[in-house]
Design a protein around this motif. Structure first.
Motif, PDB file in Angstrom:
ATOM      1  N   SER A  22      -5.858   6.218 -15.681  1.00  0.00           N
ATOM      2  CA  SER A  22      -4.692   6.652 -16.439  1.00  0.00           C
ATOM      3  C   SER A  22      -4.118   7.936 -15.856  1.00  0.00           C
ATOM      4  O   SER A  22      -4.854   8.901 -15.622  1.00  0.00           O
ATOM      5  CB  SER A  22      -5.098   6.903 -17.893  1.00  0.00           C
ATOM      6  OG  SER A  22      -4.120   7.624 -18.594  1.00  0.00           O
ATOM      7  N   TYR A  49       1.891  15.283 -19.127  1.00  0.00           N
ATOM      8  CA  TYR A  49       2.069  13.930 -18.618  1.00  0.00           C
ATOM      9  C   TYR A  49       3.230  13.906 -17.628  1.00  0.00           C
ATOM     10  O   TYR A  49       3.144  13.300 -16.560  1.00  0.00           O
ATOM     11  CB  TYR A  49       2.333  12.995 -19.795  1.00  0.00           C
ATOM     12  CG  TYR A  49       2.639  11.572 -19.412  1.00  0.00           C
ATOM     13  CD1 TYR A  49       1.657  10.755 -18.868  1.00  0.00           C
ATOM     14  CD2 TYR A  49       3.900  11.042 -19.610  1.00  0.00           C
ATOM     15  CE1 TYR A  49       1.930   9.443 -18.520  1.00  0.00           C
ATOM     16  CE2 TYR A  49       4.181   9.726 -19.278  1.00  0.00           C
ATOM     17  CZ  TYR A  49       3.199   8.930 -18.728  1.00  0.00           C
ATOM     18  OH  TYR A  49       3.468   7.646 -18.385  1.00  0.00           O
ATOM     19  N   TRP A  73       3.059  12.781 -13.753  1.00  0.00           N
ATOM     20  CA  TRP A  73       3.916  11.702 -13.261  1.00  0.00           C
ATOM     21  C   TRP A  73       4.750  12.157 -12.085  1.00  0.00           C
ATOM     22  O   TRP A  73       4.937  11.430 -11.103  1.00  0.00           O
ATOM     23  CB  TRP A  73       4.835  11.181 -14.371  1.00  0.00           C
ATOM     24  CG  TRP A  73       4.449   9.827 -14.834  1.00  0.00           C
ATOM     25  CD1 TRP A  73       3.893   9.497 -16.035  1.00  0.00           C
ATOM     26  CD2 TRP A  73       4.560   8.599 -14.105  1.00  0.00           C
ATOM     27  NE1 TRP A  73       3.648   8.149 -16.084  1.00  0.00           N
ATOM     28  CE2 TRP A  73       4.044   7.576 -14.913  1.00  0.00           C
ATOM     29  CE3 TRP A  73       5.017   8.274 -12.834  1.00  0.00           C
ATOM     30  CZ2 TRP A  73       4.001   6.244 -14.499  1.00  0.00           C
ATOM     31  CZ3 TRP A  73       4.969   6.945 -12.421  1.00  0.00           C
ATOM     32  CH2 TRP A  73       4.467   5.949 -13.258  1.00  0.00           C
ATOM     33  N   GLU A 124       4.783  10.531  -8.403  1.00  0.00           N
ATOM     34  CA  GLU A 124       6.021  10.073  -7.762  1.00  0.00           C
ATOM     35  C   GLU A 124       6.210  10.738  -6.400  1.00  0.00           C
ATOM     36  O   GLU A 124       6.628  10.099  -5.435  1.00  0.00           O
ATOM     37  CB  GLU A 124       7.225  10.345  -8.664  1.00  0.00           C
ATOM     38  CG  GLU A 124       7.291   9.424  -9.861  1.00  0.00           C
ATOM     39  CD  GLU A 124       8.437   9.763 -10.812  1.00  0.00           C
ATOM     40  OE1 GLU A 124       8.944  10.909 -10.778  1.00  0.00           O
ATOM     41  OE2 GLU A 124       8.812   8.871 -11.579  1.00  0.00           O
ATOM     42  N   SER A 161       0.934   1.655 -11.329  1.00  0.00           N
ATOM     43  CA  SER A 161       0.767   1.819 -12.769  1.00  0.00           C
ATOM     44  C   SER A 161       1.426   0.664 -13.503  1.00  0.00           C
ATOM     45  O   SER A 161       2.341   0.025 -12.993  1.00  0.00           O
ATOM     46  CB  SER A 161       1.371   3.149 -13.228  1.00  0.00           C
ATOM     47  OG  SER A 161       2.765   3.172 -12.973  1.00  0.00           O
ATOM     48  N   THR A 162       0.911   0.426 -14.696  1.00  0.00           N
ATOM     49  CA  THR A 162       1.520  -0.545 -15.594  1.00  0.00           C
ATOM     50  C   THR A 162       1.901   0.198 -16.861  1.00  0.00           C
ATOM     51  O   THR A 162       1.201   1.125 -17.292  1.00  0.00           O
ATOM     52  CB  THR A 162       0.559  -1.695 -15.931  1.00  0.00           C
ATOM     53  OG1 THR A 162      -0.658  -1.159 -16.455  1.00  0.00           O
ATOM     54  CG2 THR A 162       0.243  -2.516 -14.699  1.00  0.00           C
ATOM     55  N   ARG A 163       3.000  -0.200 -17.416  1.00  0.00           N
ATOM     56  CA  ARG A 163       3.547   0.471 -18.593  1.00  0.00           C
ATOM     57  C   ARG A 163       2.638   0.269 -19.802  1.00  0.00           C
ATOM     58  O   ARG A 163       2.052  -0.786 -19.982  1.00  0.00           O
ATOM     59  CB  ARG A 163       4.937  -0.089 -18.878  1.00  0.00           C
ATOM     60  CG  ARG A 163       5.659   0.665 -19.942  1.00  0.00           C
ATOM     61  CD  ARG A 163       7.116   0.260 -20.004  1.00  0.00           C
ATOM     62  NE  ARG A 163       7.819   1.469 -20.356  1.00  0.00           N
ATOM     63  CZ  ARG A 163       8.886   1.931 -19.760  1.00  0.00           C
ATOM     64  NH1 ARG A 163       9.406   1.271 -18.771  1.00  0.00           N
ATOM     65  NH2 ARG A 163       9.445   3.036 -20.155  1.00  0.00           N
ATOM     66  N   GLY A 164       2.552   1.304 -20.618  1.00  0.00           N
ATOM     67  CA  GLY A 164       1.765   1.227 -21.852  1.00  0.00           C
ATOM     68  C   GLY A 164       2.419   0.312 -22.866  1.00  0.00           C
ATOM     69  O   GLY A 164       3.464  -0.266 -22.633  1.00  0.00           O
ATOM     70  N   GLY A 165       1.821   0.182 -23.989  1.00  0.00           N
ATOM     71  CA  GLY A 165       2.320  -0.692 -25.043  1.00  0.00           C
ATOM     72  C   GLY A 165       1.150  -1.248 -25.814  1.00  0.00           C
ATOM     73  O   GLY A 165       0.047  -0.707 -25.774  1.00  0.00           O
ATOM     74  N   GLY A 170      -1.476   0.563 -21.051  1.00  0.00           N
ATOM     75  CA  GLY A 170      -1.066   0.651 -19.660  1.00  0.00           C
ATOM     76  C   GLY A 170      -2.245   1.074 -18.818  1.00  0.00           C
ATOM     77  O   GLY A 170      -3.387   1.028 -19.251  1.00  0.00           O
TER      78      GLY A 170
END
Length: 123
Positions: free
Chosen positions: A38, A50, A54, A58, A71-75, A79
């Motif tokens: 994470s 955060y 990030w 990047e 990375s994969t988006r949270g939800g 993520g």
């Protein structure tokens, strides 16, 4: 009371260009992303926001030909983030360079340390 460390440590920053560098902070961030899966958790462990974590990811992804972090988006399913093969390689190479620099300069570092004044009395 300030005490001198047992051994001097190198904190090496490799500057590739005006805005492109790799140093101990970015290396630590990569290590913590690998350990936690994470970006947010890695940033929290380092005491950074955060957004800052990030931005560093990047920057790293833009610096190299291949991205270092995916990375994969949270939800609802959550993520996550992981180092890519390139990320693993860059981290390993950075750690190799710093270890070799410390080994190559060990005698000089010891001599420099021996030249320091004793600051353990708070002066």
């Amino acid at each position: 009371m300030n005490q001198l460390p047992d051994e001097p440590r190198l904190r090496l920053r490799i500057v590739f260009g005006p805005d492109e560098m790799m140093g101990p902070g970015k290396a630590e961030l990569l290590e913590r992303i690998a350990a936690t899966g994470s970006i947010a958790a890695a940033g929290r462990q380092m005491g950074m926001s955060y957004k800052r974590a990030w931005m560093l990811v990047e920057t790293l992804n833009a610096m190299f030909r291949e991205p270092l972090v995916t990375s994969t988006r949270g939800g609802p399913g959550g993520g996550g983030a992981a180092l890519t093969g390139a990320g693993d390689a860059v981290l390993r190479l950075y750690r190799d360079v710093t270890a070799k620099a410390a080994t190559a300069g060990a005698a000089e570092l010891a001599t420099l340390q021996a030249m320091l004044r004793d600051i353990s009395d708070g002066k």
